[in-house]
Every structure is written in structure tokens, then in C-alpha cells.
Design a protein around this motif. Sequence first.
Motif, PDB file in Angstrom:
ATOM      1  N   LEU A   1      -4.201   4.761   4.506  1.00  0.00           N
ATOM      2  CA  LEU A   1      -4.229   4.145   5.141  1.00  0.00           C
ATOM      3  C   LEU A   1      -2.140   3.692   5.344  1.00  0.00           C
ATOM      4  O   LEU A   1      -1.955   4.761   3.969  1.00  0.00           O
ATOM      5  CB  LEU A   1      -3.723   2.046   3.745  1.00  0.00           C
TER       6      LEU A   1
ATOM      7  N   VAL B   1       1.657   2.701   5.569  1.00  0.00           N
ATOM      8  CA  VAL B   1       2.041   2.261   5.722  1.00  0.00           C
ATOM      9  C   VAL B   1       4.005   2.758   6.087  1.00  0.00           C
ATOM     10  O   VAL B   1       4.537   3.913   5.425  1.00  0.00           O
ATOM     11  CB  VAL B   1       2.653   1.456   4.227  1.00  0.00           C
TER      12      VAL B   1
ATOM     13  N   LEU C   1       3.103  -6.053   8.752  1.00  0.00           N
ATOM     14  CA  LEU C   1       2.795  -6.680   7.450  1.00  0.00           C
ATOM     15  C   LEU C   1       2.733  -8.167   6.877  1.00  0.00           C
ATOM     16  O   LEU C   1       3.148  -9.572   7.046  1.00  0.00           O
ATOM     17  CB  LEU C   1       2.558  -5.941   6.041  1.00  0.00           C
TER      18      LEU C   1
ATOM     19  N   THR D   1      -3.389  -5.530   2.410  1.00  0.00           N
ATOM     20  CA  THR D   1      -3.542  -4.351   1.850  1.00  0.00           C
ATOM     21  C   THR D   1      -4.090  -3.578   1.726  1.00  0.00           C
ATOM     22  O   THR D   1      -4.752  -2.694   1.866  1.00  0.00           O
ATOM     23  CB  THR D   1      -1.535  -3.710   1.317  1.00  0.00           C
ATOM     24  N   ARG D   2      -4.420  -4.420   0.309  1.00  0.00           N
ATOM     25  CA  ARG D   2      -5.702  -3.720  -0.560  1.00  0.00           C
ATOM     26  C   ARG D   2      -6.833  -4.348   0.646  1.00  0.00           C
ATOM     27  O   ARG D   2      -8.068  -3.717   0.730  1.00  0.00           O
ATOM     28  CB  ARG D   2      -6.398  -4.543  -1.801  1.00  0.00           C
TER      29      ARG D   2
ATOM     30  N   LYS E   1      -7.176  -1.258   3.349  1.00  0.00           N
ATOM     31  CA  LYS E   1      -7.816  -0.257   2.972  1.00  0.00           C
ATOM     32  C   LYS E   1      -8.566  -0.265   2.227  1.00  0.00           C
ATOM     33  O   LYS E   1      -9.574   1.369   2.768  1.00  0.00           O
ATOM     34  CB  LYS E   1      -6.697  -0.091   1.856  1.00  0.00           C
TER      35      LYS E   1
ATOM     36  N   ALA F   1      -0.095   0.989   9.052  1.00  0.00           N
ATOM     37  CA  ALA F   1       0.618  -0.775   9.195  1.00  0.00           C
ATOM     38  C   ALA F   1       1.849  -0.674   8.545  1.00  0.00           C
ATOM     39  O   ALA F   1       2.888  -0.157   8.095  1.00  0.00           O
ATOM     40  CB  ALA F   1      -0.087  -1.324   7.890  1.00  0.00           C
TER      41      ALA F   1
ATOM     42  N   SER G   1       6.233  -1.419   8.303  1.00  0.00           N
ATOM     43  CA  SER G   1       6.193  -3.359   6.903  1.00  0.00           C
ATOM     44  C   SER G   1       7.835  -3.211   7.150  1.00  0.00           C
ATOM     45  O   SER G   1       8.891  -1.830   7.263  1.00  0.00           O
ATOM     46  CB  SER G   1       6.041  -2.347   6.041  1.00  0.00           C
TER      47      SER G   1
ATOM     48  N   ILE H   1       2.117  -3.682  -2.014  1.00  0.00           N
ATOM     49  CA  ILE H   1       1.819  -2.528  -0.372  1.00  0.00           C
ATOM     50  C   ILE H   1       1.564  -1.128  -1.134  1.00  0.00           C
ATOM     51  O   ILE H   1       0.671  -0.940  -0.774  1.00  0.00           O
ATOM     52  CB  ILE H   1       2.616  -3.041   0.406  1.00  0.00           C
TER      53      ILE H   1
ATOM     54  N   ALA I   1      -1.267   1.679  -0.304  1.00  0.00           N
ATOM     55  CA  ALA I   1      -1.287   2.355   0.517  1.00  0.00           C
ATOM     56  C   ALA I   1      -1.851   3.860  -0.097  1.00  0.00           C
ATOM     57  O   ALA I   1      -0.810   4.465  -1.092  1.00  0.00           O
ATOM     58  CB  ALA I   1      -0.154   2.482   0.982  1.00  0.00           C
TER      59      ALA I   1
END
Length: 420
Positions: free
Chosen positions: A174, A176, A289, A309-310, A313, A325, A327, A349, A353
Motif C-alpha cells: 500500500l 500513500v 482517502l 488504510t488498514r 493494506k 491511495a 491523501s 495512515i 502504509a
Amino acid sequence: MITYPDSEEIVLGSLIKSDCWDEVSFLTEDCFSTYRNKEIFRGIRKIIDRGEKPDILLIRYETETPASEIVDLPMTLDVVPHAKMIREAAMKNALTGVFETLKPDDSVEQMIATINATIEKVLTNREEKIRTLKDATDDVIEIINDNIKGVVRGVKTGFTEFDRHTGGLHPGDLTVIAAASSQGKTSFALNIAKNVAHESKVAIYSLEMNDVQLASRIISSVSGLSSKEILYRSMSNEMIKEFDTGVGKIQDLGIYFDDRSTSSIETIIQSIRKMVFKFGIRGVIIDYLQILSITNKSMTEEQFLGYVTRRLKNLAKELNIWVLALSQLNRKNAENAPSLADIRASGQIVEAADNVVFIYRPELYSRSYPAPFASTSTIGTAMIDFAKGRSVGITKFILGFKQEQTLFYNLNELPENVPF
């Protein structure tokens, strides 16, 4: 309700009369359909967890099940097919039974959340992924050999320094991408989508733009026309030729949109699963997000964004896809180079990530780059700052940027010569 009572008894009998726990350790008590069978399995597991071998007397003491019922349990030397059969039945029952738990007063988002939670639980338990240290070591050796050969293991983004630093975009990761308003985070993500789509299908979820607007931006980056010229102005014959040339470069790329996915993380995750299974997508971009709707009103914004976010992931790991993602930054001094603390609701976050990447264009504020790029021209450029890299570390580099065409490009390539 699907049940296989004979297979359940064979599994229980085999656990008692032969040493087969390792073969069927993927089972849980929920795989058994009757209270008695659940209780016996629970007792067997407790005994094994203590390091003892289950026998009739120990199970009798643990469960208060009559010894005659335990003695009569059959066994087989080939227990795995029976174990898989009852686990499959349990998963089917869980999926069909979830609809009975839905309440008419629940919102659509709550219903989708309940259904998705059940699906995720079933998928998580579907396959065992136990690996030994030797398995992992063999993979490490393969990676080292590929590095020696100069093989990029991930999907190439098309940005030389990005790919050199990370090895491309990797399944399970993941990333960000964060920036202040008007810095180009959507453009950067779309450029990556366009570049990777030559070899890896990607789904894009934008909560601000529809598929037509996104497509116009992608066409703009390959045609030399601005998205305003494409969508809102009458084109000359020459512009139409440029447009047709641009469309020819990208119209067959594996890029997918789902405008029906609204702003709910539950519906987006449901759509991602569909995209993976139906179209074989290998990557996802979510823009952005902070615009997602908070479905659980008991959460603060930071708690909710951490939860989202979790989820992303875990989804990346489960489906073996990469996720980008986008942000927002929450800063009063947007003209300064960003830091991890500037991400809106940043703590959770950043923690979830694998990578956090900033885009910074000081040209907008008539400022200079920070070191080591203090002497680099800010006109038509942007700094890409890897502020967190779980497996790759941190780095910074400069890209060229043509705002009218929403195009990021490697500085050693003239914009008109960027390969597509």
C-alpha cells in the motif's frame, strides 16, 4: 444448511485414534454442525494445545461427552478430504446465512459492511499459507539473483528513479501519495496508471471525477492537448489529429473505472474484489482517502482513516495486488516542503502504509526546493519525496511536470518524446 455429519465424525475419530492434527489444523469448531461435535473438537484442541495426546478419557473429562459416543467415532487414514469437505460446507453456510442476520432498519452501508466482513472472514480461512523459513529464503535468493541481472520484479511505473528505488509497484504493498491542493497528486497517479497499464491491469476509483473526466486527463497526457481543450472547446482539424493520435496510444490499455462505487469504503472494496476476479486487475488507485464517508459514527476521523488504510493494506495482501491511495495534507503553511506529520489524520495512515510519497511543487509559491535540490529550477518541475519506505528506505528526486497536459516525466526525456 449444508452438513456432512459422517465426515465430521470421521475427522473427530481420526484425531483421537491417529496422529493427524497437523493435517487438519485449518479446521475450527465452527466447521462442525452439531453442539456435540463442536464440543468434542474443542476438547481435542485444548488437549493438543497442552502438549498431550487426546484419548477417550481425556476427552471425556474435558467435554463430559459419554465415553460410548467417543469410542464409536470412526476413523480413516485419509482424513484430509473429509476435513476439506466440512470446511467448505461451513464457508457456504456462513455466506448464505449472513443474509439472515441483516435487519430492515440497517442502512445499505451497514448491510454491505456485514456482508463484506463475512466474505473477508471466509476468504481469510479459505487457504492455509503456512511457509517454512526455507521457502522464504529461496524467495530471497531469487530476488538477489534478479537484482544482479537487473530484473525489475515489480510493475514499472515509467519513472526511472521511482523504479530504481522501489523495484516498481509490488503486490501486497500500500503506497500513500500525499500532496497539498493543486500539486498534481491525481495527475501523478493517472500517469502511473497509464504507464503500468501496458503490463498490469489497474482499477481507478475517483470520488471527485467521473470516468470521462479521468479519461480526458489521460488523453491529455499523451496528446499534448489540455483536458479543457478536449472537453470544453471546439477543436481545429490539427487538434483533432492530435487527439486521435493520443487516443490511439491509450484506448486499449487495461484501465477500469467503477463510478457506482460511491464514497463508501465497503462498496469500493466489494468492487475491487469483483474487478480482481472478473477482469484480473493487479493494481488499484483510490483518489482520495479523506473524502470517504465515515460509516461508523462512533469513530473519529483519524480512527476511521486508520481503519480504512488498514483495510486497504490487508486487501492488498489478500488479493496480491498493489494499492495507491491518495491523501490530502492538512497544513496551514502549504508552501513549505511536506512532512509525515502534515498528512491529515496522519498517525494511523502512516503506520499502515508501506510507502508514503509526497509531491512538492514550490513553483506555485515562488519558493525554492530544500536541500539537496536548492539550486534546481522549480519551473515546470516537481520533487517526489519518499518520506517512508518500509522495505526500501527514503529518497528524493525531481521530475518534469507539464501542468496543462497533466504530465509528469523523467527529466532526461523531453516531454514530446516521453514513451507511451
